[in-house]
Design a protein around this motif. Sequence first.
Motif, PDB file in Angstrom:
ATOM      1  N   ASP A   1       1.288  -1.304   0.295  1.00 14.66           N
ATOM      2  CA  ASP A   1      -0.026  -0.284  -0.138  1.00 14.66           C
ATOM      3  C   ASP A   1       0.791   1.456  -0.144  1.00 14.66           C
ATOM      4  O   ASP A   1       0.662   2.164  -1.077  1.00 14.66           O
ATOM      5  CB  ASP A   1      -0.929  -0.219   1.213  1.00 14.66           C
ATOM      6  CG  ASP A   1      -1.802  -0.956   0.818  1.00 14.66           C
ATOM      7  OD1 ASP A   1      -2.400  -1.621   0.047  1.00 14.66           O
ATOM      8  OD2 ASP A   1      -2.784  -1.574   2.430  1.00 14.66           O
ATOM      9  N   LEU A   2       2.101   1.311   0.469  1.00 14.14           N
ATOM     10  CA  LEU A   2       2.411   2.425   0.737  1.00 14.14           C
ATOM     11  C   LEU A   2       3.357   2.806  -0.458  1.00 14.14           C
ATOM     12  O   LEU A   2       3.577   3.594  -0.935  1.00 14.14           O
ATOM     13  CB  LEU A   2       3.880   1.851   1.610  1.00 14.14           C
ATOM     14  CG  LEU A   2       4.543   3.518   1.695  1.00 14.14           C
ATOM     15  CD1 LEU A   2       4.116   4.384   2.467  1.00 14.14           C
ATOM     16  CD2 LEU A   2       5.690   3.339   3.255  1.00 14.14           C
ATOM     17  N   SER A   3       4.037   1.449  -1.089  1.00 16.32           N
ATOM     18  CA  SER A   3       4.221   2.070  -2.881  1.00 16.32           C
ATOM     19  C   SER A   3       3.342   1.853  -3.578  1.00 16.32           C
ATOM     20  O   SER A   3       4.027   2.992  -4.341  1.00 16.32           O
ATOM     21  CB  SER A   3       5.283   0.215  -2.734  1.00 16.32           C
ATOM     22  OG  SER A   3       3.975  -0.639  -3.779  1.00 16.32           O
ATOM     23  N   VAL A   4       2.371   1.387  -3.161  1.00 15.06           N
ATOM     24  CA  VAL A   4       1.283   2.109  -4.109  1.00 15.06           C
ATOM     25  C   VAL A   4       1.127   3.735  -4.277  1.00 15.06           C
ATOM     26  O   VAL A   4       1.144   4.922  -5.084  1.00 15.06           O
ATOM     27  CB  VAL A   4      -0.022   1.992  -3.932  1.00 15.06           C
ATOM     28  CG1 VAL A   4      -0.646   2.776  -4.941  1.00 15.06           C
ATOM     29  CG2 VAL A   4       0.401   0.243  -5.015  1.00 15.06           C
ATOM     30  N   GLU A   5       1.155   3.855  -3.299  1.00 16.47           N
ATOM     31  CA  GLU A   5       0.804   5.914  -2.237  1.00 16.47           C
ATOM     32  C   GLU A   5       2.432   6.886  -3.292  1.00 16.47           C
ATOM     33  O   GLU A   5       2.341   7.195  -3.398  1.00 16.47           O
ATOM     34  CB  GLU A   5       0.943   5.775  -0.603  1.00 16.47           C
ATOM     35  CG  GLU A   5       0.871   6.623  -0.434  1.00 16.47           C
ATOM     36  CD  GLU A   5       1.249   7.325   0.629  1.00 16.47           C
ATOM     37  OE1 GLU A   5       1.482   8.088   1.712  1.00 16.47           O
ATOM     38  OE2 GLU A   5       0.512   6.378   1.594  1.00 16.47           O
TER      39      GLU A   5
ATOM     40  N   GLU B   1      10.909  -2.594   3.785  1.00 13.81           N
ATOM     41  CA  GLU B   1      10.155  -1.720   4.756  1.00 13.81           C
ATOM     42  C   GLU B   1      11.356  -0.194   4.773  1.00 13.81           C
ATOM     43  O   GLU B   1      10.786   0.956   3.991  1.00 13.81           O
ATOM     44  CB  GLU B   1      10.046  -2.525   5.792  1.00 13.81           C
ATOM     45  CG  GLU B   1       9.022  -3.243   6.004  1.00 13.81           C
ATOM     46  CD  GLU B   1       8.540  -3.900   6.628  1.00 13.81           C
ATOM     47  OE1 GLU B   1       7.109  -4.237   7.122  1.00 13.81           O
ATOM     48  OE2 GLU B   1       9.149  -3.740   7.867  1.00 13.81           O
ATOM     49  N   LYS B   2      12.512  -1.003   5.194  1.00 16.71           N
ATOM     50  CA  LYS B   2      13.290   0.215   5.140  1.00 16.71           C
ATOM     51  C   LYS B   2      13.932   1.017   3.726  1.00 16.71           C
ATOM     52  O   LYS B   2      14.440   2.130   3.145  1.00 16.71           O
ATOM     53  CB  LYS B   2      14.783  -0.044   5.356  1.00 16.71           C
ATOM     54  CG  LYS B   2      15.028  -1.004   6.358  1.00 16.71           C
ATOM     55  CD  LYS B   2      16.379  -1.758   6.897  1.00 16.71           C
ATOM     56  CE  LYS B   2      16.321  -2.544   8.300  1.00 16.71           C
ATOM     57  NZ  LYS B   2      17.846  -3.299   8.685  1.00 16.71           N
ATOM     58  N   GLN B   3      13.634   0.369   2.649  1.00 15.18           N
ATOM     59  CA  GLN B   3      13.564   1.028   1.150  1.00 15.18           C
ATOM     60  C   GLN B   3      12.328   1.789   0.692  1.00 15.18           C
ATOM     61  O   GLN B   3      12.819   2.820   0.870  1.00 15.18           O
ATOM     62  CB  GLN B   3      13.133  -0.104  -0.313  1.00 15.18           C
ATOM     63  CG  GLN B   3      15.252  -0.753   0.264  1.00 15.18           C
ATOM     64  CD  GLN B   3      15.105  -1.916  -0.778  1.00 15.18           C
ATOM     65  OE1 GLN B   3      14.097  -2.562  -1.089  1.00 15.18           O
ATOM     66  NE2 GLN B   3      16.325  -2.740  -1.197  1.00 15.18           N
ATOM     67  N   LEU B   4      11.281   1.528   1.171  1.00 14.98           N
ATOM     68  CA  LEU B   4      10.340   2.672   0.987  1.00 14.98           C
ATOM     69  C   LEU B   4      10.187   3.286   1.582  1.00 14.98           C
ATOM     70  O   LEU B   4       9.581   4.163   1.769  1.00 14.98           O
ATOM     71  CB  LEU B   4       9.527   1.645   1.538  1.00 14.98           C
ATOM     72  CG  LEU B   4       8.379   0.516   0.362  1.00 14.98           C
ATOM     73  CD1 LEU B   4       7.254  -0.874   0.777  1.00 14.98           C
ATOM     74  CD2 LEU B   4       8.622   1.029  -1.001  1.00 14.98           C
TER      75      LEU B   4
ATOM     76  N   LYS C   1       2.769   9.612  -6.484  1.00 14.99           N
ATOM     77  CA  LYS C   1       3.292  10.967  -5.587  1.00 14.99           C
ATOM     78  C   LYS C   1       4.848  11.245  -6.881  1.00 14.99           C
ATOM     79  O   LYS C   1       4.919  12.325  -7.015  1.00 14.99           O
ATOM     80  CB  LYS C   1       4.467  10.843  -3.881  1.00 14.99           C
ATOM     81  CG  LYS C   1       3.116  11.313  -3.286  1.00 14.99           C
ATOM     82  CD  LYS C   1       3.868  10.927  -2.208  1.00 14.99           C
ATOM     83  CE  LYS C   1       2.496  11.218  -0.694  1.00 14.99           C
ATOM     84  NZ  LYS C   1       3.385  11.372   0.984  1.00 14.99           N
ATOM     85  N   VAL C   2       5.575  10.204  -6.663  1.00  9.96           N
ATOM     86  CA  VAL C   2       6.764  10.490  -7.708  1.00  9.96           C
ATOM     87  C   VAL C   2       6.402  11.121  -8.655  1.00  9.96           C
ATOM     88  O   VAL C   2       6.011   9.983  -9.724  1.00  9.96           O
ATOM     89  CB  VAL C   2       8.122   9.876  -7.537  1.00  9.96           C
ATOM     90  CG1 VAL C   2       9.143   9.886  -7.996  1.00  9.96           C
ATOM     91  CG2 VAL C   2       8.129   9.449  -6.038  1.00  9.96           C
TER      92      VAL C   2
ATOM     93  N   LEU D   1      14.070   4.878  -6.757  1.00  9.42           N
ATOM     94  CA  LEU D   1      13.399   4.897  -5.484  1.00  9.42           C
ATOM     95  C   LEU D   1      13.191   3.295  -4.987  1.00  9.42           C
ATOM     96  O   LEU D   1      12.529   2.716  -3.991  1.00  9.42           O
ATOM     97  CB  LEU D   1      12.424   5.681  -4.889  1.00  9.42           C
ATOM     98  CG  LEU D   1      13.628   7.683  -4.576  1.00  9.42           C
ATOM     99  CD1 LEU D   1      12.502   8.497  -4.330  1.00  9.42           C
ATOM    100  CD2 LEU D   1      14.665   7.178  -3.407  1.00  9.42           C
ATOM    101  N   LEU D   2      11.708   3.078  -6.254  1.00  6.51           N
ATOM    102  CA  LEU D   2      11.276   2.283  -5.716  1.00  6.51           C
ATOM    103  C   LEU D   2      11.447   0.928  -6.193  1.00  6.51           C
ATOM    104  O   LEU D   2      10.640  -0.256  -5.258  1.00  6.51           O
ATOM    105  CB  LEU D   2       9.487   2.759  -6.123  1.00  6.51           C
ATOM    106  CG  LEU D   2       9.339   3.681  -5.200  1.00  6.51           C
ATOM    107  CD1 LEU D   2       7.759   3.920  -5.869  1.00  6.51           C
ATOM    108  CD2 LEU D   2       9.268   3.697  -3.480  1.00  6.51           C
ATOM    109  N   ARG D   3      12.135   0.225  -7.485  1.00 10.52           N
ATOM    110  CA  ARG D   3      11.844  -0.640  -7.947  1.00 10.52           C
ATOM    111  C   ARG D   3      12.850  -1.713  -6.604  1.00 10.52           C
ATOM    112  O   ARG D   3      12.348  -2.508  -7.392  1.00 10.52           O
ATOM    113  CB  ARG D   3      12.733  -1.053  -9.396  1.00 10.52           C
ATOM    114  CG  ARG D   3      13.201  -2.254 -10.015  1.00 10.52           C
ATOM    115  CD  ARG D   3      13.662  -1.939 -11.603  1.00 10.52           C
ATOM    116  NE  ARG D   3      12.731  -0.863 -11.926  1.00 10.52           N
ATOM    117  CZ  ARG D   3      13.211  -0.890 -13.025  1.00 10.52           C
ATOM    118  NH1 ARG D   3      13.355  -1.928 -13.433  1.00 10.52           N
ATOM    119  NH2 ARG D   3      12.138  -0.016 -13.609  1.00 10.52           N
ATOM    120  N   PRO D   4      13.783  -1.486  -6.147  1.00 11.45           N
ATOM    121  CA  PRO D   4      14.429  -2.721  -5.134  1.00 11.45           C
ATOM    122  C   PRO D   4      13.207  -3.198  -4.233  1.00 11.45           C
ATOM    123  O   PRO D   4      13.416  -4.508  -4.170  1.00 11.45           O
ATOM    124  CB  PRO D   4      15.261  -1.609  -4.524  1.00 11.45           C
ATOM    125  CG  PRO D   4      15.663  -0.376  -5.603  1.00 11.45           C
ATOM    126  CD  PRO D   4      14.860  -0.528  -6.375  1.00 11.45           C
TER     127      PRO D   4
END
Length: 100
Positions: free
Chosen positions: A19-23, A79-82, A27-28, A37-40
């Motif tokens: 859910d956080l990754s979708v949010e 979670e750390k990456q997000l 945004k970006v 930022l998000l791929r890993p």
Amino acid sequence: MPIEERAQAIQSRHKWAEDLSVELRKKVIDRNARDCLLRPALISLRDVETTLLPNALKAGPAYASMWFEMAEFQLTRAEKQLKHAQDIISKYGADFAGIA
């Protein structure tokens, strides 16, 4: 922790991270920045969903713990990456350009 409870905990964490990754994806603005930022994190989440958790649920007692530990490791990593991505967006805004 029993297998069902452990699986439920992993699924709950996975849902939160997804859910956080979708949010954050929404945004970006810059595609390269979004990928950087998000791929890993997305790869780690996919691994948990498609490989690690299903194998943990299929494995016998001797190997289930190993699969669960790998799933938990990948979830913690995601979670750390997000969280890092969230911090970058908070600091520089959603329209920052990716670092290439």
